[in-house]
Design a protein around this motif. Sequence first.
Motif, PDB file in Angstrom:
ATOM      1  N   LYS A 110      26.199  57.727  20.647  1.00  0.00           N
ATOM      2  CA  LYS A 110      26.680  58.734  21.590  1.00  0.00           C
ATOM      3  C   LYS A 110      27.314  59.889  20.825  1.00  0.00           C
ATOM      4  N   GLN A 111      27.008  61.110  21.279  1.00  0.00           N
ATOM      5  CA  GLN A 111      27.472  62.305  20.585  1.00  0.00           C
ATOM      6  C   GLN A 111      28.649  62.963  21.289  1.00  0.00           C
ATOM      7  N   SER A 112      29.450  63.640  20.505  1.00  0.00           N
ATOM      8  CA  SER A 112      30.549  64.451  21.023  1.00  0.00           C
ATOM      9  C   SER A 112      30.558  65.777  20.285  1.00  0.00           C
ATOM     10  N   GLU A 113      30.892  66.827  21.016  1.00  0.00           N
ATOM     11  CA  GLU A 113      31.129  68.121  20.378  1.00  0.00           C
ATOM     12  C   GLU A 113      32.613  68.435  20.488  1.00  0.00           C
ATOM     13  N   LEU A 114      33.250  68.612  19.345  1.00  0.00           N
ATOM     14  CA  LEU A 114      34.683  68.873  19.288  1.00  0.00           C
ATOM     15  C   LEU A 114      34.901  70.373  19.101  1.00  0.00           C
ATOM     16  N   ASP A 115      35.688  70.979  19.990  1.00  0.00           N
ATOM     17  CA  ASP A 115      35.942  72.420  19.882  1.00  0.00           C
ATOM     18  C   ASP A 115      36.568  72.759  18.536  1.00  0.00           C
ATOM     19  N   SER A 116      37.653  72.053  18.200  1.00  0.00           N
ATOM     20  CA  SER A 116      38.333  72.291  16.926  1.00  0.00           C
ATOM     21  C   SER A 116      39.001  71.011  16.446  1.00  0.00           C
ATOM     22  N   VAL A 117      39.022  70.852  15.127  1.00  0.00           N
ATOM     23  CA  VAL A 117      39.755  69.746  14.510  1.00  0.00           C
ATOM     24  C   VAL A 117      40.655  70.344  13.432  1.00  0.00           C
ATOM     25  N   VAL A 118      41.946  70.086  13.540  1.00  0.00           N
ATOM     26  CA  VAL A 118      42.914  70.553  12.550  1.00  0.00           C
ATOM     27  C   VAL A 118      43.185  69.417  11.575  1.00  0.00           C
ATOM     28  N   VAL A 119      43.040  69.703  10.285  1.00  0.00           N
ATOM     29  CA  VAL A 119      43.269  68.710   9.230  1.00  0.00           C
ATOM     30  C   VAL A 119      44.389  69.214   8.333  1.00  0.00           C
ATOM     31  N   GLY A 120      45.415  68.393   8.166  1.00  0.00           N
ATOM     32  CA  GLY A 120      46.527  68.804   7.316  1.00  0.00           C
ATOM     33  C   GLY A 120      47.413  67.632   6.959  1.00  0.00           C
ATOM     34  N   PRO A 121      48.472  67.888   6.222  1.00  0.00           N
ATOM     35  CA  PRO A 121      49.351  66.806   5.752  1.00  0.00           C
ATOM     36  C   PRO A 121      50.106  66.080   6.862  1.00  0.00           C
ATOM     37  N   THR A 122      50.181  66.682   8.052  1.00  0.00           N
ATOM     38  CA  THR A 122      50.895  66.022   9.155  1.00  0.00           C
ATOM     39  C   THR A 122      49.950  65.301  10.111  1.00  0.00           C
ATOM     40  N   GLY A 123      48.669  65.283   9.797  1.00  0.00           N
ATOM     41  CA  GLY A 123      47.755  64.524  10.642  1.00  0.00           C
ATOM     42  C   GLY A 123      46.462  65.239  10.972  1.00  0.00           C
ATOM     43  N   ILE A 124      45.694  64.576  11.836  1.00  0.00           N
ATOM     44  CA  ILE A 124      44.417  65.106  12.318  1.00  0.00           C
ATOM     45  C   ILE A 124      44.570  65.364  13.810  1.00  0.00           C
ATOM     46  N   TYR A 125      44.215  66.562  14.244  1.00  0.00           N
ATOM     47  CA  TYR A 125      44.391  66.950  15.640  1.00  0.00           C
ATOM     48  C   TYR A 125      43.055  67.427  16.208  1.00  0.00           C
ATOM     49  N   VAL A 126      42.591  66.734  17.242  1.00  0.00           N
ATOM     50  CA  VAL A 126      41.370  67.135  17.933  1.00  0.00           C
ATOM     51  C   VAL A 126      41.788  68.030  19.094  1.00  0.00           C
ATOM     52  N   VAL A 127      41.377  69.288  19.044  1.00  0.00           N
ATOM     53  CA  VAL A 127      41.835  70.274  20.024  1.00  0.00           C
ATOM     54  C   VAL A 127      40.686  70.670  20.951  1.00  0.00           C
ATOM     55  N   GLU A 128      40.850  70.361  22.225  1.00  0.00           N
ATOM     56  CA  GLU A 128      39.908  70.790  23.258  1.00  0.00           C
ATOM     57  C   GLU A 128      40.463  72.069  23.874  1.00  0.00           C
ATOM     58  N   MET A 129      39.698  73.155  23.794  1.00  0.00           N
ATOM     59  CA  MET A 129      40.185  74.451  24.261  1.00  0.00           C
ATOM     60  C   MET A 129      39.629  74.773  25.642  1.00  0.00           C
ATOM     61  N   LYS A 130      40.507  75.241  26.516  1.00  0.00           N
ATOM     62  CA  LYS A 130      40.124  75.594  27.874  1.00  0.00           C
ATOM     63  C   LYS A 130      40.597  77.011  28.183  1.00  0.00           C
ATOM     64  N   SER A 131      39.649  77.880  28.486  1.00  0.00           N
ATOM     65  CA  SER A 131      39.980  79.261  28.829  1.00  0.00           C
ATOM     66  C   SER A 131      39.816  79.435  30.334  1.00  0.00           C
ATOM     67  N   MET A 132      40.924  79.367  31.050  1.00  0.00           N
ATOM     68  CA  MET A 132      40.901  79.445  32.515  1.00  0.00           C
ATOM     69  C   MET A 132      42.015  80.358  33.001  1.00  0.00           C
ATOM     70  N   ARG A 133      41.814  80.905  34.180  1.00  0.00           N
ATOM     71  CA  ARG A 133      42.852  81.705  34.821  1.00  0.00           C
ATOM     72  C   ARG A 133      43.222  81.049  36.137  1.00  0.00           C
ATOM     73  N   GLY A 134      44.513  80.869  36.350  1.00  0.00           N
ATOM     74  CA  GLY A 134      44.967  80.217  37.569  1.00  0.00           C
ATOM     75  C   GLY A 134      45.993  79.148  37.245  1.00  0.00           C
ATOM     76  N   ARG A 135      46.163  78.204  38.169  1.00  0.00           N
ATOM     77  CA  ARG A 135      47.100  77.097  37.974  1.00  0.00           C
ATOM     78  C   ARG A 135      46.334  75.783  37.993  1.00  0.00           C
ATOM     79  N   VAL A 136      46.607  74.943  37.001  1.00  0.00           N
ATOM     80  CA  VAL A 136      45.928  73.656  36.871  1.00  0.00           C
ATOM     81  C   VAL A 136      46.875  72.537  37.280  1.00  0.00           C
ATOM     82  N   TYR A 137      46.371  71.649  38.150  1.00  0.00           N
ATOM     83  CA  TYR A 137      47.118  70.477  38.586  1.00  0.00           C
ATOM     84  C   TYR A 137      46.386  69.226  38.108  1.00  0.00           C
TER      85      TYR A 137
END
Length: 244
Positions: A110-137
């Motif tokens: 199974k495949q996944s596309e990751l928007d961004s992955v941050v790699v550094g001395p404090t860890g690995i962060y998988v960042v999903e980016m959402k560009s929306m206007r409005g209020r999210v519940y």
Amino acid sequence: MAKVHNGSQHLQQAISTYKQEKRKGTLQIILSLVVAFLLLFLQPLVGIVVGIVLVIYFSQRSSSRAGISAEEYRIQLHGLNGEKRLTNQLAKLPENYDIYTNVFIEWQGKQSELDSVVVGPTGIYVVEMKSMRGRVYGDEAEKNWYLEKTGRQGGVYGKEFYNPTKQVGTHVYRLANNLRPVAKNLWVQGVVLFDHETALDVTSQKTIVTNDVNQLRAYIEKQPLTVESKDIARIKSYFEQGTA
């Protein structure tokens, strides 16, 4: 500044294809109208028929070759611009961090596309980016979240969308399993980063959900130094096999 490694830009490719095909279609329609106009002087009825047929043909041809509809183009362009803006802001992390964008991984077929992955001395962060206007519940336990928007005339409307914490949770699980042979006991943190224009009324314990990229950068930098240099080198090598 963190170094940004750009992966496969499928959104950019789709948008570029749409623009190119629409330009070609417009030029072909103009040429069709010129041909029809010239035929009007010889055979008026033939000129009209030929003009209509050619315009319809080239309009449909450009639409089919474009790959996406005009509405999909608008949505994807907005999403791409949002991702670029958030990535540029996230890249203000220190130079000992690397950011990998549009990363494709596979786990158990199974495949996944990751928007961004941050790699550094404090860890690995998988960042999903959402560009929306409005209020999210939403709540992390729910299948779908809800985006509420206010129209220009004051009307309120909205739509459901798949819970992004579940989406990024799947990405984290697959990436963590891929990285297990590379570096042991590695913690991978999921993040959902909304545009600053998005108001948030959400609850999440496991996944970081924020609309403040500055706050996210500060959080990443303040975490304990848990990843050794040798492990960072191996992780970067893993990602750079499939990124530019």
